[in-house]
Design a protein around this motif. Structure first.
Motif, PDB file in Angstrom:
ATOM      1  N   PRO A  64       0.840  -0.979  -0.097  1.00  0.00           N
ATOM      2  CA  PRO A  64      -0.138   0.107   0.083  1.00  0.00           C
ATOM      3  C   PRO A  64       0.808   1.365   0.051  1.00  0.00           C
ATOM      4  CG  PRO A  64      -1.000  -1.532   1.415  1.00  0.00           C
ATOM      5  CD  PRO A  64       0.317  -2.063   1.106  1.00  0.00           C
ATOM      6  N   SER A  65       1.950   1.262   0.692  1.00  0.00           N
ATOM      7  CA  SER A  65       2.856   2.363   0.865  1.00  0.00           C
ATOM      8  C   SER A  65       3.514   2.747  -0.544  1.00  0.00           C
ATOM      9  CB  SER A  65       3.847   2.305   2.006  1.00  0.00           C
ATOM     10  OG  SER A  65       4.693   1.296   1.768  1.00  0.00           O
ATOM     11  N   GLY A  66       3.666   1.766  -1.254  1.00  0.00           N
ATOM     12  CA  GLY A  66       4.489   1.737  -2.636  1.00  0.00           C
ATOM     13  C   GLY A  66       5.828   1.699  -2.383  1.00  0.00           C
ATOM     14  N   THR A  67       6.243   1.479  -1.241  1.00  0.00           N
ATOM     15  CA  THR A  67       7.727   1.307  -0.880  1.00  0.00           C
ATOM     16  C   THR A  67       8.077  -0.057  -0.630  1.00  0.00           C
ATOM     17  OG1 THR A  67       7.527   1.581   1.297  1.00  0.00           O
ATOM     18  CG2 THR A  67       7.871   3.837   0.076  1.00  0.00           C
ATOM     19  N   GLY A  68       7.230  -1.019  -0.783  1.00  0.00           N
ATOM     20  CA  GLY A  68       7.618  -2.415  -0.493  1.00  0.00           C
ATOM     21  C   GLY A  68       6.916  -3.355  -1.622  1.00  0.00           C
ATOM     22  N   TYR A  69       7.162  -4.811  -1.295  1.00  0.00           N
ATOM     23  CA  TYR A  69       6.453  -5.911  -1.929  1.00  0.00           C
ATOM     24  C   TYR A  69       6.069  -6.875  -1.238  1.00  0.00           C
ATOM     25  CZ  TYR A  69       9.406  -3.881  -6.030  1.00  0.00           C
ATOM     26  OH  TYR A  69      10.006  -3.149  -6.949  1.00  0.00           O
ATOM     27  N   HIS A  70       4.739  -7.444  -1.525  1.00  0.00           N
ATOM     28  CA  HIS A  70       4.383  -8.581  -0.939  1.00  0.00           C
ATOM     29  C   HIS A  70       4.279  -9.752  -2.046  1.00  0.00           C
ATOM     30  CE1 HIS A  70       1.756  -6.222   1.882  1.00  0.00           C
ATOM     31  NE2 HIS A  70       2.935  -6.273   2.437  1.00  0.00           N
ATOM     32  N   VAL A  71       5.123 -10.948  -1.725  1.00  0.00           N
ATOM     33  CA  VAL A  71       5.099 -12.158  -2.444  1.00  0.00           C
ATOM     34  C   VAL A  71       4.224 -13.114  -1.663  1.00  0.00           C
ATOM     35  CG1 VAL A  71       6.411 -13.621  -3.638  1.00  0.00           C
ATOM     36  CG2 VAL A  71       7.283 -11.236  -3.106  1.00  0.00           C
ATOM     37  N   ILE A  72       3.501 -14.052  -2.351  1.00  0.00           N
ATOM     38  CA  ILE A  72       2.562 -15.085  -1.753  1.00  0.00           C
ATOM     39  C   ILE A  72       2.871 -16.205  -2.579  1.00  0.00           C
ATOM     40  CG2 ILE A  72       0.444 -15.745  -1.193  1.00  0.00           C
ATOM     41  CD1 ILE A  72      -0.599 -13.016  -1.325  1.00  0.00           C
ATOM     42  N   VAL A  73       3.531 -17.311  -1.712  1.00  0.00           N
ATOM     43  CA  VAL A  73       3.749 -18.545  -2.377  1.00  0.00           C
ATOM     44  C   VAL A  73       3.119 -19.522  -1.646  1.00  0.00           C
ATOM     45  CG1 VAL A  73       6.099 -18.073  -2.706  1.00  0.00           C
ATOM     46  CG2 VAL A  73       5.614 -19.253  -0.647  1.00  0.00           C
ATOM     47  N   ASP A  74       3.081 -20.631  -2.336  1.00  0.00           N
ATOM     48  CA  ASP A  74       2.333 -21.960  -1.814  1.00  0.00           C
ATOM     49  C   ASP A  74       3.432 -22.815  -1.167  1.00  0.00           C
ATOM     50  OD1 ASP A  74       1.281 -24.651  -1.248  1.00  0.00           O
ATOM     51  OD2 ASP A  74      -0.007 -24.329  -2.733  1.00  0.00           O
ATOM     52  N   GLY A  75       3.446 -22.936   0.298  1.00  0.00           N
ATOM     53  CA  GLY A  75       4.613 -23.880   0.921  1.00  0.00           C
ATOM     54  C   GLY A  75       4.362 -23.917   2.290  1.00  0.00           C
ATOM     55  N   THR A  76       5.431 -24.313   3.208  1.00  0.00           N
ATOM     56  CA  THR A  76       5.092 -24.052   4.567  1.00  0.00           C
ATOM     57  C   THR A  76       6.495 -23.216   4.924  1.00  0.00           C
ATOM     58  OG1 THR A  76       4.321 -26.282   4.651  1.00  0.00           O
ATOM     59  CG2 THR A  76       5.478 -25.622   6.664  1.00  0.00           C
ATOM     60  N   LEU A  77       6.374 -22.556   6.230  1.00  0.00           N
ATOM     61  CA  LEU A  77       7.528 -21.624   6.453  1.00  0.00           C
ATOM     62  C   LEU A  77       8.283 -22.421   7.293  1.00  0.00           C
ATOM     63  CD1 LEU A  77       8.529 -18.829   6.593  1.00  0.00           C
ATOM     64  CD2 LEU A  77       7.197 -18.538   8.646  1.00  0.00           C
ATOM     65  N   PRO A  78       9.889 -22.597   7.086  1.00  0.00           N
ATOM     66  CA  PRO A  78      10.654 -23.365   7.935  1.00  0.00           C
ATOM     67  C   PRO A  78      10.710 -22.728   9.333  1.00  0.00           C
ATOM     68  CG  PRO A  78      11.536 -22.701   5.774  1.00  0.00           C
ATOM     69  CD  PRO A  78      10.451 -21.846   5.895  1.00  0.00           C
ATOM     70  N   SER A  79      11.227 -23.379  10.227  1.00  0.00           N
ATOM     71  CA  SER A  79      11.519 -22.901  11.631  1.00  0.00           C
ATOM     72  C   SER A  79      12.639 -22.149  11.906  1.00  0.00           C
ATOM     73  CB  SER A  79      11.180 -24.016  12.709  1.00  0.00           C
ATOM     74  OG  SER A  79      12.405 -24.838  12.312  1.00  0.00           O
ATOM     75  N   GLY A  80      12.957 -21.371  12.921  1.00  0.00           N
ATOM     76  CA  GLY A  80      14.004 -20.510  13.228  1.00  0.00           C
ATOM     77  C   GLY A  80      13.750 -19.099  12.737  1.00  0.00           C
ATOM     78  N   GLY A  81      12.547 -18.501  13.045  1.00  0.00           N
ATOM     79  CA  GLY A  81      12.250 -17.168  12.847  1.00  0.00           C
ATOM     80  C   GLY A  81      11.598 -16.871  11.864  1.00  0.00           C
ATOM     81  N   ASN A  82      10.921 -15.638  11.721  1.00  0.00           N
ATOM     82  CA  ASN A  82      10.134 -15.244  10.662  1.00  0.00           C
ATOM     83  C   ASN A  82      10.422 -13.773  10.243  1.00  0.00           C
ATOM     84  OD1 ASN A  82       8.894 -13.738  12.745  1.00  0.00           O
ATOM     85  ND2 ASN A  82       6.999 -13.740  11.786  1.00  0.00           N
ATOM     86  N   ARG A  83      11.338 -13.236  10.835  1.00  0.00           N
ATOM     87  CA  ARG A  83      11.696 -11.705  10.512  1.00  0.00           C
ATOM     88  C   ARG A  83      13.350 -11.383  10.704  1.00  0.00           C
ATOM     89  NH1 ARG A  83       8.497  -7.195  13.179  1.00  0.00           N
ATOM     90  NH2 ARG A  83       9.456  -7.848  14.936  1.00  0.00           N
ATOM     91  N   ALA A  84      13.793 -10.640   9.913  1.00  0.00           N
ATOM     92  CA  ALA A  84      15.158 -10.145   9.999  1.00  0.00           C
ATOM     93  C   ALA A  84      15.200  -8.769   9.081  1.00  0.00           C
ATOM     94  CB  ALA A  84      16.171 -11.360   9.538  1.00  0.00           C
ATOM     95  N   GLY A  85      15.608  -8.010   9.641  1.00  0.00           N
ATOM     96  CA  GLY A  85      15.638  -6.721   8.851  1.00  0.00           C
ATOM     97  C   GLY A  85      14.580  -6.333   8.341  1.00  0.00           C
ATOM     98  N   THR A  86      14.267  -6.070   7.036  1.00  0.00           N
ATOM     99  CA  THR A  86      13.312  -5.591   6.389  1.00  0.00           C
ATOM    100  C   THR A  86      12.508  -6.968   5.571  1.00  0.00           C
ATOM    101  OG1 THR A  86      14.415  -5.046   4.234  1.00  0.00           O
ATOM    102  CG2 THR A  86      14.131  -3.215   5.885  1.00  0.00           C
ATOM    103  N   VAL A  87      12.694  -7.922   6.181  1.00  0.00           N
ATOM    104  CA  VAL A  87      12.194  -9.294   5.438  1.00  0.00           C
ATOM    105  C   VAL A  87      11.344  -9.986   6.424  1.00  0.00           C
ATOM    106  CG1 VAL A  87      12.490 -11.489   4.188  1.00  0.00           C
ATOM    107  CG2 VAL A  87      13.977  -9.446   3.667  1.00  0.00           C
TER     108      VAL A  87
END
Length: 402
Positions: free
Chosen positions: A114-137
């Motif tokens: 919405p801000s025009g300053t980022g991207y949203h990517v949607i995939v089919d899969g399962t998120l690996p363990s070990g955290g879900n955020r680092a920096g701007t990802v």
């Protein structure tokens, strides 16, 4: 093409849609989910506050107070959202190098935020363990909502594609890699305690599991609870996830504590984790093609990133070896009895209460927002009345009576 026409059909077919509006929280702007039907705050844990796609889109189009729509990720779907913040020049539309690499590797439906300053990517899969955020990802797969713009990025697929291997690689390179270097989950527990043993990094820096240090479960817990950072360990042991972005991150933090205090005895780590308040059914769910469970992977990673272990003093080690097989069996039986006591109905009751609390919290937040709005209206009205009184020297009551 009208707004939202580019949203993939597999998302549109699900009744997991909310609207959202912007609000200020602690001096910063945040996005609040809104129930499209009631216009009250929605909850990502309460499906009764979601709607179908068309309802959400219509409300967003017709209600000026609504900023847009969003999709709620749940455990019942196979979608993972990857949020790349501050990764796009809104004037030129050009991505930064990391965003360009990530979008290219994932090669699935991508849209501009919405801000025009980022991207949203949607995939089919399962998120690996070990955290879900680092920096701007950031990566999310359940209990979160993604704002959806339909502003499809040209050159990327118009559909959501299965990208498990690619997601795992991106997660490793942009999330767990940076976390290993800078997150407190990779920071060893504080060894300082009265009269204890020492820390020993020799022979353990490769992250491999070991035979442990011989301490009993009770001795491990006593050591952890008497360390300088005992408060953090105790919160995790009781099942508190406050301060962590997800339950999985809290799991990893506790696993790292256990890796240190048990000297990477994986069997003992697993046994102790099952006694903690963080334990849940997901621990035993297979998450990988080779049959490894979520718990196996969590323990494996904790051993890998824990480069220091606790070595008990000679007295501690001697005491630890005195535990008999009978005592260990008795402890295991007691653990099993405690597990049995937690019946399915009790777990369901706890889940229902948790949902009710979450719903009440969102309602309270909505009422607080409404109260703040009314106060601002009253303040503006009082200001106008005061200006009128100063203008002609009469109070509002005198003017009302003529």
């Amino acid at each position: 093409m009208t707004r939202y026409d580019a949203v993939p059909d597999v998302l549109c077919a699900r009744d997991q849609w909310v609207c959202w509006r912007s609000a200020e929280r602690d001096g910063t702007q945040t996005k609040l989910p809104v129930d499209p039907r009631t216009k009250r705050l929605a909850s990502v844990s309460d499906a009764a506050t979601w709607s179908d796609f068309e309802t959400a889109r219509t409300v967003a189009r017709d209600d000026g107070a609504i900023a847009g729509i969003g999709f709620v990720f749940t455990q019942g779907d196979s979608f993972v959202g990857v949020d790349l913040d501050a990764a796009r020049d809104p004037e030129t539309g050009r991505p930064d190098e990391d965003a360009k690499a990530i979008v290219g590797r994932l090669d699935s439906y991508t849209e501009v935020s919405p801000s025009g300053t980022g991207y949203h990517v949607i995939v089919d899969g399962t998120l690996p363990s070990g955290g879900n955020r680092a920096g701007t990802v950031e990566c999310y797969e359940h209990a979160r909502f993604f704002t959806v713009t339909g502003d499809h990025v040209e050159g990327t697929p118009e559909t959501i594609r299965e990208r498990q291997a690619e997601l795992a690689a991106v997660h490793r390179d942009y999330v767990t890699g940076p976390l290993q270097k800078q997150s407190d989950h990779a920071v060893l527990p504080d060894k300082s305690r009265s009269g204890g043993g020492t820390n020993d990094s020799t022979g353990s820096t490769d992250g491999a599991a070991s035979a442990g240090n011989g301490l009993t479960d009770d001795a491990v817990l006593e050591n952890a609870r008497s360390a300088k950072n005992a408060e953090k360990f105790t919160r995790l042991w009781r099942g508190t996830t406050t301060g962590y972005d997800s339950h999985s991150e809290a799991d990893m933090a506790l696993a790292c504590h256990l890796a240190f205090w048990t000297a990477k005895d994986t069997a003992q780590m697993d046994r102790l984790f099952r006694d903690s308040g963080l334990y849940r059914a997901k621990w035993d769910d297979p998450h990988y093609a080779d049959g490894r469970t979520y718990g196996d992977a969590t323990i494996e990673r904790a051993c890998r990133i824990t480069t220091d272990v606790y070595t008990p003093s000679r007295g501690e080690a001697s005491t630890a070896r005195d535990e008999t097989d009978t005592e260990r069996l008795a402890r295991d039986v007691a653990r099993l009895e405690r597990t049995i006591e937690t019946t399915t109905s009790e777990r369901d009751a706890i889940a229902d209460l948790t949902t009710q609390v979450a719903s009440l919290a969102t309602q309270l937040e909505y009422l607080n927002d409404e109260l703040a709005t009314e106060r601002r209206k009253r303040k503006r009205l009082e200001t106008k009345v005061a200006m009128l009184e100063r203008a002609d020297g009469r109070s509002w009551w005198q003017r009302f009576r003529g």
